[in-house]
Scaffold this active site. Sequence first.
Site, mmCIF file in Angstrom:
data_model
loop_
_atom_site.group_PDB
_atom_site.id
_atom_site.type_symbol
_atom_site.label_atom_id
_atom_site.label_comp_id
_atom_site.label_asym_id
_atom_site.label_seq_id
_atom_site.Cartn_x
_atom_site.Cartn_y
_atom_site.Cartn_z
ATOM 1 N N HIS A 112 -6.414 1.661 -1.556
ATOM 2 C CA HIS A 112 -6.410 0.206 -1.600
ATOM 3 C C HIS A 112 -4.998 -0.259 -1.937
ATOM 4 O O HIS A 112 -4.179 0.513 -2.430
ATOM 5 C CB HIS A 112 -7.381 -0.296 -2.677
ATOM 6 C CG HIS A 112 -8.810 -0.081 -2.329
ATOM 7 N ND1 HIS A 112 -9.483 -0.868 -1.430
ATOM 8 C CD2 HIS A 112 -9.700 0.862 -2.741
ATOM 9 C CE1 HIS A 112 -10.720 -0.453 -1.317
ATOM 10 N NE2 HIS A 112 -10.881 0.610 -2.100
ATOM 11 N N LYS B 152 -5.177 -5.125 -9.220
ATOM 12 C CA LYS B 152 -3.869 -5.020 -8.589
ATOM 13 C C LYS B 152 -2.798 -5.540 -9.546
ATOM 14 O O LYS B 152 -3.100 -6.196 -10.530
ATOM 15 C CB LYS B 152 -3.835 -5.819 -7.287
ATOM 16 C CG LYS B 152 -4.865 -5.305 -6.289
ATOM 17 C CD LYS B 152 -4.789 -5.984 -4.982
ATOM 18 C CE LYS B 152 -5.904 -5.618 -4.055
ATOM 19 N NZ LYS B 152 -6.501 -4.334 -4.146
ATOM 20 N N TYR C 62 0.846 -1.188 0.000
ATOM 21 C CA TYR C 62 0.000 0.000 0.000
ATOM 22 C C TYR C 62 0.883 1.240 0.000
ATOM 23 O O TYR C 62 1.886 1.284 0.709
ATOM 24 C CB TYR C 62 -0.833 0.086 1.280
ATOM 25 C CG TYR C 62 -1.819 -1.009 1.508
ATOM 26 C CD1 TYR C 62 -3.163 -0.818 1.243
ATOM 27 C CD2 TYR C 62 -1.420 -2.231 2.034
ATOM 28 C CE1 TYR C 62 -4.087 -1.816 1.481
ATOM 29 C CE2 TYR C 62 -2.332 -3.241 2.277
ATOM 30 C CZ TYR C 62 -3.666 -3.025 1.998
ATOM 31 O OH TYR C 62 -4.568 -4.020 2.234
#
Length: 175
Positions: free
Chosen positions: A120, A151, A113
């Site tokens: 997120h 991601k 992060y």
Amino acid sequence: MNTPRLCCANGQVLVDDADTVLKLRTEHRIVGTLEGSHPTNPLQNNYFGLPLILLPEEAALLLEQHAITLDGDAFAWPETEQDRVRFGLFKDLHGRGYFITRGIKYGGDYLLYPDPLRYHSSHIVSLIDRGQKLTPRQLVTLGRLCTAVKKIRLLSSWNAEAGSFTHITLNWSGF
């Protein structure tokens, strides 16, 4: 400067003071996991409170930096070669400015992060053996999962010859 004294019980390092949690987060980028129940609503399991349990990697890093002292049980981590490699990866990523949490819910070792209170996670980190060969099916699986949760997969391996980690990102894009 006053070094926080934390409790070690059954191999876990616990933080039971909100000011210390804030200090660890703001000064050391340590996240941990809140595990306590709230006194006013102890039967719910959506929001947790103190104590904060540190990852072994977080506790070891703070001890190495002389940022904390421990009371209670002896803290003996890393113990194995695999633990030492994991700790090395944790330190490498932490040194690059990331906040780090466990990545098990996304099938990885860690989540990275920029700031977990504001954003997120951006990456799912998987530690792989340097000589491990990934099949096309495994690569597709890793890539699809990351695409589904928006991601980037970071494949990391320890290069003993160079004394450093090698990182490769895996990101799906449409054709």
